[in-house]
Scaffold this active site. Structure first.
Site, short mmCIF file in Angstrom:
data_model
loop_
_atom_site.label_atom_id
_atom_site.label_comp_id
_atom_site.label_asym_id
_atom_site.label_seq_id
_atom_site.Cartn_x
_atom_site.Cartn_y
_atom_site.Cartn_z
N HIS A 56 6.82 2.23 -2.39
CA HIS A 56 7.20 1.73 -1.56
C HIS A 56 6.72 0.80 -2.47
O HIS A 56 4.60 0.91 -2.40
CB HIS A 56 7.19 1.11 0.08
CG HIS A 56 7.23 0.32 -0.06
ND1 HIS A 56 5.86 -0.68 1.73
CD2 HIS A 56 8.07 -0.92 0.36
CE1 HIS A 56 6.30 -2.11 1.85
NE2 HIS A 56 7.83 -2.05 0.80
N SER A 57 6.33 -0.99 -3.05
CA SER A 57 5.89 -2.04 -4.02
C SER A 57 4.97 -0.92 -4.63
O SER A 57 5.47 -0.22 -5.71
CB SER A 57 4.86 -2.67 -2.28
OG SER A 57 4.50 -3.53 -2.75
#
Length: 922
Positions: free
Chosen positions: A173-174
């Protein structure tokens, strides 16, 4: 006093620019659809089992940990290792928690229970201590090395098992997705340790805010490696973006580079993902139920039945991801689907000869095959379109080859269908299938269910309508309109001249229906053929529906496709489509794509103002107000033409070679052009926004100094203007040395902040002294002040020790006001590393690497000297003229090299400040 130095026209301009900026910011932060994600819930209490790491590893990375996610009985069973499932590693992003794994982990556990744990996944998660890696890049390499060790530790947990895995799947994520990609750049990393990489809202192209060189260097290393080694990287990668709801990471940054020889990478926006069809914000992308269900379905379809692990077949992996994330035919995934299907059995065959047909199925007792002979239709029509409201996963549409009326075997066309929120559809171009004699629509026997099947033959030109978009500068005052008067079920509206990121429009679809008893549903799909960023709108007719039209990715230069508005309509309704330019959304695109460059333009304006004040001091002996000089000096024609000329000359080989010989970095405007991010007049727009920001920040800093000086006078005894000006006070060398030691032993940004506080204190003290002096003077002291100024100037030339008059103090405060504004931006741009250091203080007392340390060593003594500098002490300096000439080229440089590399901005600021300080000695 600050407002009095600005005329009303300029003040009106600044207010207008604030209004424009507000419109753009509103579009970015609020101008999107509501959150339609369903929350994912745990059915049992989530547990995070800490995996014990080797002692050397735990000592080397004291802030990092590895966890195994579990719930209920599964968690209890797996407290006793080794494990038997399929390992998946979750990597959180900037300030992300390892507990974010619970959404997908819980859904995958429920799916495994549904199949009696024939297969199951073990979800691991890394605790990065919620580090702010999007703001400070110094720990990205450390995180990458730790993840490598985690993968080796995870695989050891399966040793001795019959179907022990040799690799792991990673969900990042990210910034966690970027760390996963960086694994391949490690010297001792074996590529086959990762079998699949899925990234969620990961900025792959460039950092959102390049606040230090460690971030940009990390990006350069990772992206260059993936580009140069694309032929040898066989890692199947999927990047999912959140769409316009994610204002932290714009979706254009998440698209992996498209390389002709690297076909194992897919990039898609969540609004285009089948069975998801929603935009997600930066955090909800990890818990959005629709998206996590899609991801888990894909994971289970990726399992190889022989190895009971994720398949090593790259074609199958890509097929599975395409099936679930790009185009879903409303059928369960099959690696080798049966193209030919048996159509035998006790079924009724009904021939249909009309060109448009509708069948409402309800409580059907027997199966029915409706056959459409194609021979006659080919002579009149070019396409056939069919749709069904039954959203099961069974085959529903076939074709007979060289048959008269019915066939025992047919070609299964259901695999070419497309699933939409309320229907599944199929469109065929008849000339592509010359061997097909009949189209067959299958209606199964159903009890208690009602669904509708429609088919129609049509000519392409009757359903493809061209709609040129309105001009960018029409400001929404004009519009273009088309009417759909035919009774068709499907239309393609070609949006001509639309392909740039700075274009933004509002489309209004008005549906008017004849009297119908049942609810009519229409679907409007924006299809962008050069990237997977489609979006769907479901509307109930009759209605008026507004659709936003703007892009995440600009149309490539060599791409000739046209953006489409696909309309799945009702034959009982008439539709009117209107398009007009949306000025607020254009401003939103400016903020979304270029808002990060604003600090460079603000500092450029301030440097021009600073130049004007220094030159005014050199030529007239006095310093004008900050706002007055900003109006006079901050002009875009002093900066933009030079940047444009440099960019133009870099297009020539000889100039490019000369540029490289001089070891100059790449101009940021060239980088933006390569990313298709150049707006018309964007530099001018940003410069004007920068001027506005510089004005209001100057007003704020001036008011703050006056407020603090009032508090000072309320708490302390009134001060007096200094009788003798001393550039270096007795405590100054000691203070400078202490701050340099602080910078060396702890964090450079901390020392810069402390130096800034000292400087502000000196300015506040001077303001308080001047206020005290003015309050002690007669009501009308003009004559005495003039004589005081003359006597002081006479005294200045004959006495070595300078004395400070009220006018000199006011001049000094005007100069200090500009310096404070410049220093404020240096402090703001260095704050991320300070925040990171404070957050990790219990693990590391010294920040290493420290992006601000070199700057601090120069800036600390500079600020210390400037805090004791008065205009009267530098008026006669031989260096003042030179110092007044430097800010102009630096104002150009900060735009040319700092707009896409914000960490360079302080380097352009401290040079004129250093020259200003040296004027005390030369």
């Amino acid at each position: 006093m600050f407002l009095h130095s600005v005329n009303l026209w300029n003040l009106a301009f600044y207010v207008f620019m604030v209004f424009m900026a507000t419109l753009g910011l509103w579009d970015v932060f609020f101008g999107f659809e509501e959150n339609k994600c369903s929350m994912s819930y745990m059915f049992e209490y989530p547990e995070y089992q800490k995996i014990e790491l080797p002692k050397k590893l735990a000592k080397r990375y004291p802030a990092y940990e590895l966890y195994l996610y579990g719930e209920g009985s599964y968690a209890e069973e797996h407290k006793i290792l080794p494990l038997t499932g399929i390992p998946v590693l979750f990597l959180p992003g900037n300030a992300g928690s390892y507990k974010q794994v619970r959404s997908i982990g819980s859904i995958a556990l429920r799916k495994a229970e549904d199949i009696d744990f024939k297969y199951h996944f073990d979800f691991f998660s890394v605790n990065f201590n919620e580090e702010l890696v999007a703001l400070y890049g110094g720990s990205l390499q450390k995180q990458t090395k730790f993840v490598h060790e985690c993968i080796k530790t995870i695989l050891k947990l399966y040793k001795g098992q019959e179907f022990a895995p040799k690799s792991v799947a990673i969900i990042g994520h990210s910034m966690g997705g970027l760390v996963a990609r960086a694994l391949l750049t490690l010297k001792n990393f074996k590529h086959d340790l990762i079998n699949l990489l899925i990234t969620q809202a990961t900025p792959h192209v460039a950092p959102v805010m390049p606040l230090d060189r460690f971030i940009t260097d990390f990006y350069t290393t990772v992206n260059n490696y993936w580009i140069l080694n694309a032929r040898h990287i066989n890692l199947t990668t999927l990047s999912v973006a959140g769409g316009f709801r994610d204002y932290q990471v714009r979706s254009g940054l998440t698209f992996l580079p498209k390389l002709s020889h690297h076909t194992s990478a897919l990039s898609v926006v969540s609004s285009a993902v089948p069975k998801t069809w929603v935009s997600t914000d930066h955090l909800s992308i990890v818990w959005c139920k629709q998206l996590q269900l899609t991801t888990v379905r894909a994971f289970f379809d990726l399992i190889d039945a022989d190895t009971k692990q994720i398949t090593q077949n790259y074609k199958k992996k890509l097929s599975v991801l395409t099936h679930h994330f790009i185009r879903h035919p409303s059928k369960h995934f099959e690696e080798n689907p049966a193209i030919i299907s048996d159509l035998t059995g006790t079924s009724m065959w009904v021939p249909v000869k009309v060109s448009k047909w509708t069948y409402v199925a309800y409580n059907e007792s027997e199966k029915i095959y409706f056959t459409f002979p194609l021979e006659n239709h080919r002579k009149i029509y070019t396409h056939v379109y069919c749709q069904s409201t039954m959203l099961d996963t069974n085959s529903w549409i076939f074709a007979c080859i060289n048959s008269t009326s019915m066939c025992q075997q047919g070609v299964d066309l259901s695999w070419k269908a497309e699933l939409l929120p309320t229907i599944k559809t199929l469109t065929l171009r008849l000339q592509d299938y010359p061997s097909l004699s009949h189209l067959v629509v299958y209606v199964p026997s159903v009890h208690g269910s009602k669904f509708v099947v429609d088919c129609e033959f049509f000519k392409k030109e009757t359903r493809s309508i061209q709609l040129p978009v309105t001009h960018l500068f029409s400001f929404g005052l004009s519009s273009r309109k088309v009417m759909l008067n035919a009774n068709g079920l499907y239309y393609n509206i070609e949006l001509l001249n639309f392909g740039q990121i700075y274009q933004a429009f509002k489309i209004n679809v008005v549906s008017k229906c004849s009297a119908v008893k049942e609810e009519i549903t229409s679907i409007y799909k924006l299809h962008i053929p050069w990237s997977y960023e489609d979006s769907l709108t479901v509307a109930q007719a009759p209605s008026s529906t507004e659709i936003s039209l703007k892009l995440h990715i600009a149309q490539p230069e060599n791409d000739s496709h046209v953006a489409l508005l696909k309309m799945y309509t009702s034959s009982d309704c008439r539709y009117e489509v209107t398009i007009k330019t949306s000025f607020s959304q254009i401003l939103g695109q400016v903020v979304r794509f270029h808002g990060g460059a604003l600090p460079a333009y603000v500092v450029s304006n301030m440097l021009l103002t600073y130049r004007g004040q220094l030159y005014s001091l050199f030529s007239t002996g006095c310093c004008l107000e900050y706002a007055t000089m900003l109006d006079k000096e901050a002009k875009p024609y002093k900066v933009d033409p030079f940047v444009i000329i440099i960019k133009f000359l870099l297009g020539y080989k000889w100039f490019n070679e000369l540029w490289d010989v001089l070891l100059l970095p790449e101009v940021d405007a060239v980088i933006l052009t390569s990313q298709s991010m150049c707006f018309p007049l964007i530099s001018l727009i940003l410069f004007l926004f920068g001027t506005c920001t510089a004005y209001w920040s100057g007003l704020l800093s001036s008011a703050s100094v006056r407020l603090l000086s009032s508090l000072w006078l309320a708490l302390k005894r009134p001060s007096e203007l200094p009788k003798d000006i001393k550039m270096i006070s007795p405590d100054l060398p000691f203070l400078t040395i202490v701050l340099i030691i602080v910078s060396w032993t702890t964090c450079g940004a901390l020392a810069i902040l402390l130096s800034y506080v000292y400087y502000v204190f000196k300015v506040v003290h001077l303001q308080a002294s001047l206020t005290t002096f003015k309050n002690s003077q007669p009501v009308n002291p003009k004559h005495s002040r003039r004589s005081e100024k003359k006597s002081n100037h006479h005294k200045d030339s004959s006495v070595h020790n300078l004395r400070l008059s009220a006018n000199d103090a006011e001049d000094s405060l005007r100069m200090h006001s500009t310096v404070i504004n410049l220093l404020t931006w240096i402090v703001l741009l260095s704050m991320p590393s300070l925040i990171y250091w404070l957050k990790n203080l219990r693990y590391y007392f010294k920040l290493n690497p420290d992006p601000c340390k070199p700057l601090a060593f120069i800036l600390i003594p500079t600020m210390a000297i400037l805090g004791n500098t008065y205009t009267v002490s530098i008026k006669s300096s031989k260096l003042l003229k030179t110092a007044s000439q430097f800010p102009l080229p630096l104002a150009v440089g900060v735009i040319a090299f700092g707009s896409a590399h914000l960490y360079r901005v302080p380097c352009f600021v401290f040079i004129p400040l250093l020259l200003h300080a040296l004027c005390n000695f030369m």
